[in-house]
Design an enzyme around this catalytic site. Structure first.
Site, short mmCIF file in Angstrom:
data_model
loop_
_atom_site.label_atom_id
_atom_site.label_comp_id
_atom_site.label_asym_id
_atom_site.label_seq_id
_atom_site.Cartn_x
_atom_site.Cartn_y
_atom_site.Cartn_z
N CYS A 72 0.90 -1.11 0.07
CA CYS A 72 0.05 -0.07 0.13
C CYS A 72 0.82 1.38 0.04
O CYS A 72 1.74 1.39 0.81
CB CYS A 72 -0.94 0.01 1.24
SG CYS A 72 -1.84 1.29 1.41
N CYS A 142 -20.85 2.02 -0.69
CA CYS A 142 -20.11 0.98 0.22
C CYS A 142 -18.96 1.86 0.81
O CYS A 142 -18.41 2.64 0.51
CB CYS A 142 -19.32 0.07 -0.91
SG CYS A 142 -18.25 -1.14 -0.27
N CYS A 202 -18.28 -6.85 0.82
CA CYS A 202 -17.26 -6.86 -0.29
C CYS A 202 -15.93 -6.86 0.05
O CYS A 202 -15.36 -6.33 0.92
CB CYS A 202 -17.37 -5.27 -1.00
SG CYS A 202 -16.39 -5.00 -2.15
S1 SF4 Z 1 -4.59 -0.26 6.78
FE1 SF4 Z 1 -5.54 0.37 4.41
S2 SF4 Z 1 -4.71 2.40 4.25
FE2 SF4 Z 1 -3.41 1.57 5.89
S3 SF4 Z 1 -1.59 0.58 4.96
FE3 SF4 Z 1 -3.20 -0.97 4.98
S4 SF4 Z 1 -4.19 -0.96 3.15
FE4 SF4 Z 1 -2.86 0.97 3.25
#
Ligand code: SF4
Length: 405
Positions: A72, A142, A202
């Site tokens: 991410c 959503c 989802c």
């Molecule tokens: S919780 Fe969500 S925004 Fe935070 S690092 Fe993980 S995927 Fe990314």
């Protein structure tokens, strides 16, 4: 009967294949690829016709997350030069949502970075949903806010949310190598909380993180067991500045095989091509529409997609049509199961009665988590990195520029 005939026959009856059959789909050759797409396409058309559901992402709060999900760009310590901003005001979010709906989106997905919402965050999202539904009462909403605490799903449902997104992302076996700050069981728990509160679940996956075929099949069967109503299939966008920046493991052919496997295991469930569509399927995107019945319109959370108009043109040129607000997405029998499961506050999968052990639905269904782990799939690395296709989002929510819809 050969593999594809068997899978087609099962899919047309709404039956789930065996793990071995799902693995065999991933092992098919490029010579067989069009036959695989055609077989999955028959199943897709049986349950979803030629409709394509459009979903529109609004990133309510971007970057600066304390969690460490390796894939991410918003993670703790990410060096990716993404937009970073705190909560959008309800009117700002509603403006962005309105652009997506005007572009053809039936569902708006309200997403915020972070481990999970505070009760104050639930208030903010409640106000945002009210602003969106004031302008367009028919739009599906959503919400995706991370791990939920007790009663937060119920509050979101009462405030008008239709669905909650929380992806399992990868198999239980490999989850700990992707994220250290929360567990696979935490994720299962949140999907169950959402489902239990009567929200449509989802939940999907990310392919291309160095996982094995067995991992992919594990997570897809786990999603089926969880009773996910929509399964977003993300293809990893290897952002510079994240730990997985060098993981360029996917080809368009591999992506199509993965989508087909997901379709065969979820014949009558919404299968959505999610992030990474343009980066990894590239000119093969229209073939993906023969398998999946749902995509995102326009941009993603932190990266840019192709122009919204290009999405609409692609759907039309490929002979598909945008699903209207008044049309049901799921086939009637499937929607009935989802509603009954939500009313009962339990998982909707076929093994629902076995859920609850070992931290959630993931371990249900009898697949062999203890089996030896195969080597990661490296198919397609000869394509090389395509960093040129990764475009950080610089327009829409959180900027002065118009959204791409
Ligand atoms: S919780 Fe969500 S925004 Fe935070 S690092 Fe993980 S995927 Fe990314």
């Amino acid at each position: 009967m050969d593999l594809l005939d068997t899978l087609t026959a099962k899919g047309l009856r709404g039956e789930v294949p065996t793990r071995e059959e799902a693995l065999a789909v991933l092992a098919t050759t490029d010579d067989e690829l069009l036959d695989v797409v055609a077989a999955a396409g028959k199943v897709r058309r049986r349950w979803f016709g030629r409709r394509v559901k459009l979903n529109y992402l609004v990133n309510l709060k971007s970057g600066l997350c304390p969690e460490d999900c390796s894939y991410c760009s918003q993670r703790l310590g990410s060096k990716a030069e993404i937009l970073k901003y705190t909560w959008l005001k309800p009117e700002q979010a509603a403006d962005a949502a309105r652009a997506g709906v005007a572009g053809g989106a039936k569902r708006v997905c309200l997403v915020a970075s972070g481990r999970g919402p505070t009760d104050r965050d639930i208030d903010r999202v409640t106000d945002t949903m009210a602003a969106i539904k004031d302008a367009d009462p028919e739009v599906e909403i959503c919400v995706c806010l991370g791990l939920l605490s007790d009663n937060q799903a119920e509050r979101l449902k009462a405030a008008g949310a239709d669905a909650y997104n929380h992806n399992l992302n990868t198999s239980e076996n490999t989850y700990g190598t992707i994220t250290k700050t929360h567990t696979y069981a935490d994720r299962v728990d949140t999907v169950q909380k959402a489902h239990g509160a009567g929200l449509s679940a989802c939940s999907g996956l990310i392919a291309g993180m160095g996982e094995t075929d067995e991992d992919l099949v594990d997570v897809v069967f786990a999603l089926r067991e969880l009773g996910s109503d929509s399964v977003p299939v993300n293809f990893l966008i290897p952002f510079e500045g994240t730990p997985l920046a060098k993981e360029w493991n996917l080809t368009p052919q591999r992506c199509l095989r993965i989508l087909a496997m997901v379709r065969f295991v979820n014949p009558d469930t919404e299968v959505r091509i999610a992030g990474g569509r343009e980066v990894h399927l590239r000119s093969m995107q229209p073939l993906g529409l023969h398998i999946a019945n749902s995509i995102f319109l326009g941009d993603y959370l932190t990266s840019e997609g192709q122009a919204g108009q290009a999405d609409l043109d692609m759907i039309k040129d490929a002979g598909f049509e945008v699903e209207g607000a008044g049309e049901a997405t799921l086939p009637r029998h499937r929607a009935d199961v989802a509603e009954a499961a939500a009313a009962a506050g339990s998982c909707g999968g076929s093994a629902a009665s076995a859920c609850g052990s070992g931290g959630g639905c993931g371990p249900c269904g009898g697949h062999s988590h203890g089996a030896p782990v195969a080597a990661p799939v490296t198919e397609g690395t000869d394509d090389g990195p395509r960093e040129d296709l990764v475009k950080v989002r610089r327009r829409g929510a959180g900027t002065e520029l118009a959204p791409n819809a």
